[in-house]
Scaffold this active site. Structure first.
Site, mmCIF file in Angstrom:
data_model
loop_
_atom_site.group_PDB
_atom_site.id
_atom_site.type_symbol
_atom_site.label_atom_id
_atom_site.label_comp_id
_atom_site.label_asym_id
_atom_site.label_seq_id
_atom_site.Cartn_x
_atom_site.Cartn_y
_atom_site.Cartn_z
ATOM 1 N N CYS A 3 0.858 -1.180 0.000
ATOM 2 C CA CYS A 3 0.000 0.000 0.000
ATOM 3 C C CYS A 3 0.898 1.236 0.000
ATOM 4 O O CYS A 3 2.083 1.127 -0.315
ATOM 5 C CB CYS A 3 -0.990 -0.013 1.165
ATOM 6 S SG CYS A 3 -0.282 0.214 2.814
ATOM 7 N N ARG A 9 -3.399 -0.726 5.411
ATOM 8 C CA ARG A 9 -3.947 -1.823 4.599
ATOM 9 C C ARG A 9 -2.991 -2.987 4.416
ATOM 10 O O ARG A 9 -3.366 -4.140 4.668
ATOM 11 C CB ARG A 9 -4.378 -1.286 3.229
ATOM 12 C CG ARG A 9 -5.479 -0.264 3.326
ATOM 13 C CD ARG A 9 -5.725 0.415 2.005
ATOM 14 N NE ARG A 9 -4.584 1.267 1.658
ATOM 15 C CZ ARG A 9 -4.415 1.847 0.483
ATOM 16 N NH1 ARG A 9 -5.304 1.643 -0.477
ATOM 17 N NH2 ARG A 9 -3.373 2.621 0.253
ATOM 18 N N ASP A 117 -8.304 3.121 1.511
ATOM 19 C CA ASP A 117 -7.395 3.549 2.565
ATOM 20 C C ASP A 117 -8.213 4.138 3.713
ATOM 21 O O ASP A 117 -8.865 5.167 3.541
ATOM 22 C CB ASP A 117 -6.424 4.589 2.021
ATOM 23 C CG ASP A 117 -5.290 4.898 2.978
ATOM 24 O OD1 ASP A 117 -5.376 4.522 4.179
ATOM 25 O OD2 ASP A 117 -4.307 5.516 2.527
#
Length: 150
Positions: A3, A9, A117
């Site tokens: 990420c 994440r 996100d």
């Protein structure tokens, strides 16, 4: 698992996928780790909200330390799973794309979507990410077990 900052994440995906791989007895043939495309948080633990969400669900969130994605991994790993299209562009810039996929390409409910996100959102976003990651990881481990014949 990749990420942007490697604190929300991708570490959640790393922890959950690692747990599923171990449960399936694949941890001797499948290695899971995570990184971020940016260097904002290198060396730091995951976002406390991610860690709290994982811990509440029974996972160990204590060992994670953020690291930055290394393009040399293109030659060293079999599959790079990114959380969104921006991560995909960062990871594939000038590189082979065959081994880079969206994590949710393997989501049995909504294949091809992004993992949103949750960093700037509320607490519920972290739970939503965990739900996506758990179902996708379960499906992906099933596919991996088929590939390695277990």
């Amino acid at each position: 698992m990749v990420c942007l900052g490697n604190i929300c994440r991708s570490p959640v995906a790393d922890v959950v996928m690692s747990a599923r791989v171990a449960e399936a007895g694949l941890d001797e043939v499948v290695e899971v780790f995570s990184a971020g495309t940016a260097d904002y948080h290198v060396g730091k633990g995951m976002d406390p909200r991610s860690a709290q969400t994982l811990t509440a669900a029974g996972y160990d969130a204590t060992r994670h330390r953020a690291q930055q994605f290394d393009h040399a991994w293109h030659d060293e790993v079999d599959l790079i799973l990114v959380m969104d299209h921006a991560n995909h562009a960062d990871v594939t810039a000038g590189r082979e794309r065959a081994r880079v996929r969206l994590f949710r390409d393997f989501d049995p409910v909504d294949a091809g979507g992004e993992v949103p996100d949750p960093y700037y959102g509320g607490e519920e976003g972290f739970g939503e990410v965990l739900d996506m990651v758990e179902r996708t990881s379960a499906h992906l481990v099933g596919l991996l077990a088929d590939v390695v014949g277990r």
